[in-house]
Design a protein around this motif. Structure first.
Motif, PDB file in Angstrom:
ATOM      1  N   ARG A 110       7.293   9.985 -21.106  1.00 23.24           N
ATOM      2  CA  ARG A 110       7.671   8.571 -21.247  1.00 23.24           C
ATOM      3  C   ARG A 110       7.793   7.917 -19.872  1.00 23.24           C
ATOM      4  N   LEU A 111       8.429   8.618 -18.929  1.00 19.87           N
ATOM      5  CA  LEU A 111       8.563   8.076 -17.570  1.00 19.87           C
ATOM      6  C   LEU A 111       7.195   7.964 -16.889  1.00 19.87           C
ATOM      7  N   HIS A 112       6.319   8.920 -17.180  1.00 23.56           N
ATOM      8  CA  HIS A 112       4.954   8.894 -16.638  1.00 23.56           C
ATOM      9  C   HIS A 112       4.236   7.628 -17.120  1.00 23.56           C
ATOM     10  N   PHE A 113       4.418   7.289 -18.400  1.00 29.80           N
ATOM     11  CA  PHE A 113       3.798   6.075 -18.932  1.00 29.80           C
ATOM     12  C   PHE A 113       4.404   4.819 -18.305  1.00 29.80           C
ATOM     13  N   ILE A 114       5.728   4.759 -18.235  1.00 28.58           N
ATOM     14  CA  ILE A 114       6.392   3.578 -17.651  1.00 28.58           C
ATOM     15  C   ILE A 114       5.951   3.392 -16.197  1.00 28.58           C
ATOM     16  N   ASN A 115       5.916   4.471 -15.442  1.00 28.74           N
ATOM     17  CA  ASN A 115       5.514   4.380 -14.034  1.00 28.74           C
ATOM     18  C   ASN A 115       4.040   4.009 -13.895  1.00 28.74           C
ATOM     19  N   ALA A 137      -8.557  11.344  -7.653  1.00 27.09           N
ATOM     20  CA  ALA A 137      -9.291  10.340  -6.874  1.00 27.09           C
ATOM     21  C   ALA A 137      -8.390   9.173  -6.491  1.00 27.09           C
ATOM     22  N   VAL A 138      -7.560   8.693  -7.433  1.00 26.91           N
ATOM     23  CA  VAL A 138      -6.640   7.590  -7.147  1.00 26.91           C
ATOM     24  C   VAL A 138      -5.629   8.031  -6.095  1.00 26.91           C
ATOM     25  N   PHE A 139      -5.118   9.245  -6.224  1.00 26.20           N
ATOM     26  CA  PHE A 139      -4.152   9.770  -5.258  1.00 26.20           C
ATOM     27  C   PHE A 139      -4.775   9.836  -3.855  1.00 26.20           C
ATOM     28  N   ALA A 140      -5.983  10.398  -3.772  1.00 22.17           N
ATOM     29  CA  ALA A 140      -6.658  10.524  -2.473  1.00 22.17           C
ATOM     30  C   ALA A 140      -6.914   9.154  -1.853  1.00 22.17           C
ATOM     31  N   ALA A 141      -7.397   8.219  -2.650  1.00 27.32           N
ATOM     32  CA  ALA A 141      -7.661   6.868  -2.136  1.00 27.32           C
ATOM     33  C   ALA A 141      -6.370   6.207  -1.662  1.00 27.32           C
ATOM     34  N   ILE A 144       0.842  -1.203   0.000  1.00 26.28           N
ATOM     35  CA  ILE A 144       0.000   0.000   0.000  1.00 26.28           C
ATOM     36  C   ILE A 144       0.876   1.251   0.000  1.00 26.28           C
ATOM     37  N   THR A 145       1.933   1.249   0.793  1.00 23.36           N
ATOM     38  CA  THR A 145       2.829   2.400   0.871  1.00 23.36           C
ATOM     39  C   THR A 145       3.589   2.590  -0.435  1.00 23.36           C
ATOM     40  N   ALA A 146       4.093   1.502  -1.004  1.00 29.31           N
ATOM     41  CA  ALA A 146       4.809   1.588  -2.285  1.00 29.31           C
ATOM     42  C   ALA A 146       3.882   2.089  -3.388  1.00 29.31           C
ATOM     43  N   HIS A 147       2.641   1.629  -3.367  1.00 29.73           N
ATOM     44  CA  HIS A 147       1.653   2.067  -4.354  1.00 29.73           C
ATOM     45  C   HIS A 147       1.412   3.565  -4.235  1.00 29.73           C
ATOM     46  N   MET A 148       1.228   4.036  -3.008  1.00 25.92           N
ATOM     47  CA  MET A 148       0.991   5.464  -2.807  1.00 25.92           C
ATOM     48  C   MET A 148       2.189   6.288  -3.283  1.00 25.92           C
ATOM     49  N   LEU A 149       3.403   5.819  -3.005  1.00 25.75           N
ATOM     50  CA  LEU A 149       4.598   6.543  -3.456  1.00 25.75           C
ATOM     51  C   LEU A 149       4.695   6.559  -4.983  1.00 25.75           C
ATOM     52  N   ALA A 150       4.359   5.445  -5.631  1.00 29.43           N
ATOM     53  CA  ALA A 150       4.368   5.402  -7.098  1.00 29.43           C
ATOM     54  C   ALA A 150       3.311   6.347  -7.681  1.00 29.43           C
TER      55      ALA A 150
END
Length: 134
Positions: free
Chosen positions: A39-44, A104-108, A13-19
Motif C-alpha cells: 500500500r505504501l509502495h502504491f502511495i509513494n 531504469a528509472v532508478f538509474a536515470a 531532482i534530489t527529492a525525486h531520486m530519494l522517493a
C-alpha cells in the motif's frame, strides 16, 4: 542562468531520486513478507510521479528561458513517460516489465542527481570548459 530555477531543479531532482529509492525499500519490505508495504509502495508511486512531472517542468524552464542544456529536459521527460508505465505494470502485476523499468528509472534518477550536484551545474558550456582546463 536564473538562480531560483537551478536550485529548484536541484532540489526536485534530489527529492525525486530519494522517493524512487524509497520505492525500492517498500518493494523489498513487501517481498520480505510485510504486506502493508505494498500500500505504501502504491502511495509513494504517486509522489514519484508528481515529482517526476515537477522535475520535467523545471528542466524545461532551465533549458528554454534559462538557456541551460536541453538534454536534462529530454531525460526528465523520458523518466516522466516511464513512470506511468511503471505504475500501470505494477497494478497489472506485469513484473517482467515492472522490475526492469524500475531499475531504469532508478538509474536515470541517480544520474540526473549526480549531474545536478556537479560543480559546473548551471554554468554555461564555454565557462565550464575553461574552468575544467584549469
Amino acid at each position: 542562468m536564473a538562480w531560483p530555477i537551478r536550485w529548484a531543479l536541484r532540489i526536485v531532482i534530489t527529492a525525486h531520486m530519494l522517493a524512487v529509492f524509497v520505492q525500492a525499500v517498500f518493494a523489498g519490505r513487501f517481498l520480505s513478507g510485510d504486506f502493508e508495504m505494498l500500500r505504501l509502495h502504491f502511495i509513494n508511486s504517486q509522489v514519484v510521479g508528481a515529482l517526476g512531472l515537477a522535475e520535467t517542468a523545471l528542466a524545461i524552464l532551465y533549458w528554454r528561458p534559462g538557456r541551460g542544456r536541453g538534454w536534462p529536459a529530454l531525460a526528465c521527460l523520458a523518466v516522466s513517460i516511464a513512470e506511468p508505465l511503471q505504475i500501470a505494470s505494477g497494478l497489472l502485476r506485469v513484473i517482467g516489465v515492472h522490475v526492469p523499468l524500475a531499475v531504469a528509472v532508478f538509474a536515470a534518477s541517480v544520474l540526473l542527481t549526480l549531474w545536478a550536484w556537479r560543480p559546473t551545474f548551471g554554468v554555461r558550456r564555454s565557462t565550464a570548459a575553461s574552468e575544467e582546463r584549469r
